[in-house]
Design a protein around this motif. Sequence first.
Motif, PDB file in Angstrom:
ATOM      1  N   CYS A 149       0.825  -1.204   0.000  1.00  0.00           N
ATOM      2  CA  CYS A 149       0.000   0.000   0.000  1.00  0.00           C
ATOM      3  C   CYS A 149       0.864   1.261   0.000  1.00  0.00           C
ATOM      4  CB  CYS A 149      -0.998  -0.017   1.149  1.00  0.00           C
ATOM      5  SG  CYS A 149      -2.433   1.056   0.840  1.00  0.00           S
ATOM      6  N   ASN A 150       0.836   2.051   1.081  1.00  0.00           N
ATOM      7  CA  ASN A 150       1.545   3.332   1.088  1.00  0.00           C
ATOM      8  C   ASN A 150       2.801   3.350   1.936  1.00  0.00           C
ATOM      9  OD1 ASN A 150      -0.305   4.946  -0.542  1.00  0.00           O
ATOM     10  ND2 ASN A 150      -1.743   4.729   1.163  1.00  0.00           N
ATOM     11  N   GLN A 186      -5.064  -0.040  -2.852  1.00  0.00           N
ATOM     12  CA  GLN A 186      -4.035   0.997  -2.885  1.00  0.00           C
ATOM     13  C   GLN A 186      -4.525   2.211  -3.668  1.00  0.00           C
ATOM     14  OE1 GLN A 186      -0.565   0.389  -5.430  1.00  0.00           O
ATOM     15  NE2 GLN A 186       0.784   0.975  -3.739  1.00  0.00           N
TER      16      GLN A 186
END
Length: 377
Positions: A149-150, A186
């Motif tokens: 993801c981040n 995401q």
Amino acid sequence: MRRFFSLMAAAALCACSSADPGIAPVNPAASPEARQLLQFLYSIRGEYTLAGQHNFISDPARYDRVVYEITGKRPVVWGCDLSFNALGENIRDYHHCGPMNLTAPWGECRTTGRTTEELRQGLVEEIRARHAEGRIITLMWHCCFPSECNDCNGASIWTWQNRPSDTVWNELTTDGTPLNQQWKAQMDTVIPYLVQLRDARIPVLWRPYHEMNGVWFWWCNRPGENGFKKLWIMTYDYLTRVHGLDNLLWVWNTNAPRDTPGDEAGPYADYFPGPEYVDVLAADVYHRDYKPSHHDELRALAQGKLIALGEVGQLPDPAAYWDQPDWSWFMVWGYFINGQQTDDLDSAAAVRRIYDDPRTLTLDEIDFSDGSYRLRR
């Protein structure tokens, strides 16, 4: 001479119609603002190049200020990155690209103590202010591999020889698989901020998954129908057809081809998803590698569409600048604005040389008084 060109370009803009298939966005539902921006870019093609500057999400005005301090002018194109949070003990290795959780490069590398949500919402507010000034906004995304993801070690992005296997790539680009669902999750972390820009009627030159023809990012070096092209089309469909982000103009942003061992960038055409998915074709140029072929081959592939310099390290010398007239804009990457010295000029003088060039348009030459981009008469 500049005034003559300005009047001619303004006349061309007035003559444009959103129904003209030569300048229609690839998204048939594109917003009026996106259409007008694209028309404006076509109206100046071959006559002018817009000055642009990249900024970092943790300090989004820093390098814009540097340009003004050097030139007394402001760039038209304002760029930034949706970014990621760098984890691990090697975060300094990735400071150059401006991870969200770090202070803007260069300078002391410290953590910001701000959340992803705070930083991205701050970016939206910065964009609102810059757009109100008449800036043209361009956004990109250094994104972790979707399963992370981040938040990731930067090596998740700069994978070099550890890029996804064919099996992993096929899972990523096959709708409904677990990895494809992670990719959508995401994407869903940035969509709310892009939606805010859409609802504020702010068009965006959107350049995701840049430099795909290189060998460094996880999305790189996948030529052919089932390679990067599939990821690009999947992204286009998800953001436009599923989420209605009709303010985006799609900038397919390559790296200038090169044969440096271990740092190669392949031919443009091997990664092109097709004209029906691309509004602008861009190339990134570093080390003053302004070969005529970089411009001419991209223009040939574009078949009438716009081309641009998505990122540059050093600005071109005047000869290359004038010999390559179809670049719609250039955007200097952040701190590189401080490293423009040449054999005959110091850095500040080299920046002023391009900013003062009659080909270059700066913010003071843009009329945005009614919310439409046009040249100031």
